[in-house]
Design a protein around this motif. Structure first.
Motif, short mmCIF file in Angstrom:
data_model
loop_
_atom_site.label_atom_id
_atom_site.label_comp_id
_atom_site.label_asym_id
_atom_site.label_seq_id
_atom_site.Cartn_x
_atom_site.Cartn_y
_atom_site.Cartn_z
N ASN A 26 0.85 -1.18 0.00
CA ASN A 26 0.00 0.00 0.00
C ASN A 26 0.89 1.24 0.00
OD1 ASN A 26 -1.95 1.84 0.33
ND2 ASN A 26 -2.75 1.03 2.25
N LYS A 27 1.21 1.74 -1.19
CA LYS A 27 2.19 2.82 -1.29
C LYS A 27 1.54 4.18 -1.16
CE LYS A 27 6.00 0.47 -2.06
NZ LYS A 27 6.93 0.35 -0.96
N GLN A 28 1.37 4.56 0.08
CA GLN A 28 0.83 5.89 0.35
C GLN A 28 1.58 6.46 1.53
OE1 GLN A 28 -3.32 6.06 1.15
NE2 GLN A 28 -3.88 5.34 -0.88
N ALA A 29 1.57 7.77 1.65
CA ALA A 29 2.17 8.37 2.83
C ALA A 29 1.46 7.82 4.07
CB ALA A 29 2.01 9.88 2.79
N LEU A 30 2.24 7.71 5.17
CA LEU A 30 1.65 7.21 6.41
C LEU A 30 0.48 8.06 6.84
CD1 LEU A 30 4.71 6.29 8.60
CD2 LEU A 30 2.91 4.77 7.86
N VAL A 31 0.64 9.36 6.63
CA VAL A 31 -0.36 10.28 7.12
C VAL A 31 -0.93 11.01 5.92
CG1 VAL A 31 -0.78 12.22 8.65
CG2 VAL A 31 1.03 10.60 9.19
N ALA A 32 -2.17 10.74 5.61
CA ALA A 32 -2.77 11.42 4.46
C ALA A 32 -2.96 12.90 4.78
CB ALA A 32 -4.11 10.78 4.14
N PRO A 33 -2.78 13.80 3.80
CA PRO A 33 -2.78 15.22 4.10
C PRO A 33 -4.12 15.79 4.52
CG PRO A 33 -2.53 14.84 1.74
CD PRO A 33 -2.45 13.51 2.41
N ASP A 193 -2.72 22.62 19.75
CA ASP A 193 -3.72 21.69 19.25
C ASP A 193 -3.34 21.19 17.85
OD1 ASP A 193 -5.94 20.13 19.26
OD2 ASP A 193 -7.36 21.73 18.82
N ALA A 194 -2.13 20.64 17.75
CA ALA A 194 -1.62 20.18 16.45
C ALA A 194 -2.34 18.92 15.99
CB ALA A 194 -0.12 19.90 16.57
N ASP A 195 -2.27 18.67 14.69
CA ASP A 195 -2.87 17.46 14.12
C ASP A 195 -1.86 16.36 13.92
OD1 ASP A 195 -5.53 18.65 13.57
OD2 ASP A 195 -4.31 19.96 12.30
N LEU A 196 -0.57 16.72 14.01
CA LEU A 196 0.49 15.73 13.76
C LEU A 196 1.79 16.24 14.36
CD1 LEU A 196 1.51 13.19 12.09
CD2 LEU A 196 2.03 14.79 10.25
N ILE A 274 10.00 15.07 5.23
CA ILE A 274 8.74 15.67 5.71
C ILE A 274 7.67 15.58 4.62
CG2 ILE A 274 7.66 17.83 6.48
CD1 ILE A 274 10.52 18.52 7.60
N HIS A 275 8.11 15.89 3.40
CA HIS A 275 7.20 15.75 2.26
C HIS A 275 6.66 14.32 2.21
CE1 HIS A 275 5.90 15.94 -2.01
NE2 HIS A 275 6.24 14.65 -1.96
N ASP A 276 7.59 13.35 2.34
CA ASP A 276 7.16 11.95 2.20
C ASP A 276 6.21 11.53 3.31
OD1 ASP A 276 8.59 11.79 -0.08
OD2 ASP A 276 10.25 10.62 0.74
N VAL A 277 6.44 12.01 4.54
CA VAL A 277 5.55 11.62 5.64
C VAL A 277 4.13 12.11 5.38
CG1 VAL A 277 4.98 12.10 8.07
CG2 VAL A 277 7.31 11.46 7.45
N ILE A 278 4.01 13.34 4.92
CA ILE A 278 2.67 13.92 4.82
C ILE A 278 2.08 13.81 3.41
CG2 ILE A 278 1.30 16.02 5.15
CD1 ILE A 278 3.21 16.89 7.26
N LEU A 279 2.93 14.01 2.42
CA LEU A 279 2.40 14.13 1.06
C LEU A 279 2.89 13.04 0.12
CD1 LEU A 279 3.26 17.94 0.79
CD2 LEU A 279 1.00 17.01 1.31
N GLY A 280 3.84 12.23 0.57
CA GLY A 280 4.52 11.32 -0.35
C GLY A 280 3.74 10.07 -0.67
N ASP A 281 4.40 9.17 -1.41
CA ASP A 281 3.69 7.96 -1.85
C ASP A 281 4.34 6.69 -1.32
OD1 ASP A 281 5.95 8.02 -3.29
OD2 ASP A 281 4.99 8.22 -5.26
N GLU A 282 5.07 6.80 -0.22
CA GLU A 282 5.57 5.58 0.41
C GLU A 282 5.67 5.74 1.92
OE1 GLU A 282 9.82 4.71 -0.19
OE2 GLU A 282 9.78 6.41 -1.56
N HIS A 283 5.73 4.61 2.60
CA HIS A 283 5.81 4.65 4.06
C HIS A 283 7.15 5.19 4.51
CE1 HIS A 283 2.12 2.61 4.84
NE2 HIS A 283 2.44 1.63 4.03
#
Ligand code: GLU
Length: 405
Positions: A26-33, A193-196, A274-283
């Motif tokens: 499942n190639k998606q960022a861990l955290v969807a934006p 009150d952060a989201d991440l 940082i890009h990959d964690v939030i916006l990228g396409d791999e874990h």
């Protein structure tokens, strides 16, 4: 404020890794934006400073570029940075980290100037205005000063500015010290009150075993339930990654999971991390995101958990532990097996289970001397004792002033 549901890949089970359940397909960022509006990024010393204690300037520019990318997507960013003491020691040409506090505090005062100025150069290059915010527990232990810190940080974010936060090491003495920036980043996440929360570190994340000694060690992609075993493995003796480094991160994760704020530990040196964690396409790294969305500690509870240093602790029996954690009950004298430390009503107190694990924290409604007198007694027995009857209808910690982990 966006939803706290970060929309992770929801691998089933409380802990997952790439090989066990097909999550690696499942190639998606861990955290969807979607839903992420406010992020706290914590930069560890090892990510920021090379072996000669020089600041990695290229890293700072790359960080600023990624922060700007987030901001362009409407995501607000707070940076919590370490490194002041390390940079200050190099300026003083001191190679060995000294033990005496005044020299360390002097080093922090010297290093913080360079630290902030280098960040400012890099962020200014990308058109980002920074604001330096130095905090100690003194500012966060009192409810009023905590609220002032919150108002200032919130206003800075509203003004489109990136707060650059560090502990005010120059004045912090033991009593008012956070001691590590993982804890500070957690508190800052609670304040704004952060989201991440993203912890940039020199390790890739949390492994099933020590990767340096175990060939079978696998990187955990997601932890949904921080079990006692996982907690002990990260901090227990014999675990090479059980240094202060991992245990403070796990503690941070536990508090954030109680608040339903996801946290990612990942390697700061990884390009575009940082890009990959939030916006990228791999874990990337390990995501800590509670499976149990039922008890969300609100900002006040997080302040209780993190703002003030606990003055004492109570050990509770198994029945009380279950009532607190599963039923959200208040803590009554009858459930308490023992009490230690010196605390007054209103002080912060740790709640330990019978294995001596901290399972929660709250503000005591009784001082330690009264708890000592009534612990283990039910309210009828307390009421029947002429010396104690005034305490019969009191809780030791009220559920509204308690956070369970
Ligand atoms: N506040 C310390 C510094 O800036 C760092 C604490 C930590 O690394 O956790 O040097």
């Amino acid at each position: 404020m966006g939803s706290k549901d970060s929309g992770n890949n929801s691998n089933s089970g409380s802990v997952s890794n790439g090989n066990s359940n097909g999550a690696s397909d499942n190639k998606q960022a861990l955290v969807a934006p979607h839903g992420i509006k406010r992020v706290v990024i914590k930069i560890g010393t090892s990510t920021l400073i090379d072996e000669k204690r020089r600041l990695k300037v290229a890293f700072l520019y790359d960080l600023a570029r990624q922060v700007e990318e987030l901001r362009n997507k409407g995501i607000e960013v707070v940076v919590v940075t370490s490194g002041a003491i390390g940079v200050g020691l190099r300026r003083l040409r001191i190679n060995e980290r000294p033990k005496d506090i005044p020299t360390l505090q002097a080093a922090a005062a010297i290093g913080q100037v360079e630290l902030a100025s280098r960040y400012d150069q890099a962020f200014y290059h990308y058109g980002i205005q920074l604001a330096q915010v130095l905090l100690t527990r003194y500012e966060t232990a009192g409810r009023e000063s905590y609220l002032h810190a919150r108002d200032t940080l919130t206003r800075l974010l509203e003004l489109g500015i990136v707060p650059l936060v560090n502990e005010n090491d120059t004045v912090a003495v033991d009593e008012i010290k956070f001691g590590d920036n993982d804890t500070l980043a957690t508190l800052v996440a609670a304040i704004v009150d952060a989201d991440l929360v993203i912890l940039l570190s020199d390790i890739e994340g949390l492994y099933t075993a020590d990767p340096r000694t175990s060939e079978d060690a696998e990187l955990l992609e997601r932890v949904g339930d921080l079990t006692d075993d996982l907690y002990k493995a990260a901090g227990g003796a014999g675990s090479a990654y059980g240094s202060g480094g991992m245990i403070t991160k796990i503690k941070a994760a536990r508090v954030l999971m109680a608040a339903n704020i996801p946290m990612v530990i990942c390697q700061g040196s990884r390009p575009n991390v940082i890009h990959d964690v939030i916006l990228g396409d791999e874990h990337v790294g390990t995501l800590f995101d509670s499976d149990d969305k039922s008890h969300h500690a609100n900002a006040k509870k997080l302040w209780i958990a993190l703002g003030a240093k606990p003055k004492g602790s109570v050990v509770v029996d198994d029945g009380a532990a279950t009532a607190l954690v599963d039923n959200g009950s208040s803590l009554l004298p009858v459930g308490i097996k023992s009490v230690s430390g010196e605390f007054e009503p209103g002080d912060s107190v740790n709640i330990l289970n019978s294995d001596n694990m901290v399972i929660g924290r709250g503000l005591a409604r009784m001082g330690c001397e009264d708890v000592e007198k009534v612990h283990g007694m039910n309210s009828r027995a307390i009421a029947d004792d002429p010396q104690l009857k005034d305490l019969s209808d009191q809780v030791v910690i009220h559920r509204d002033e308690m956070v369970v982990f």
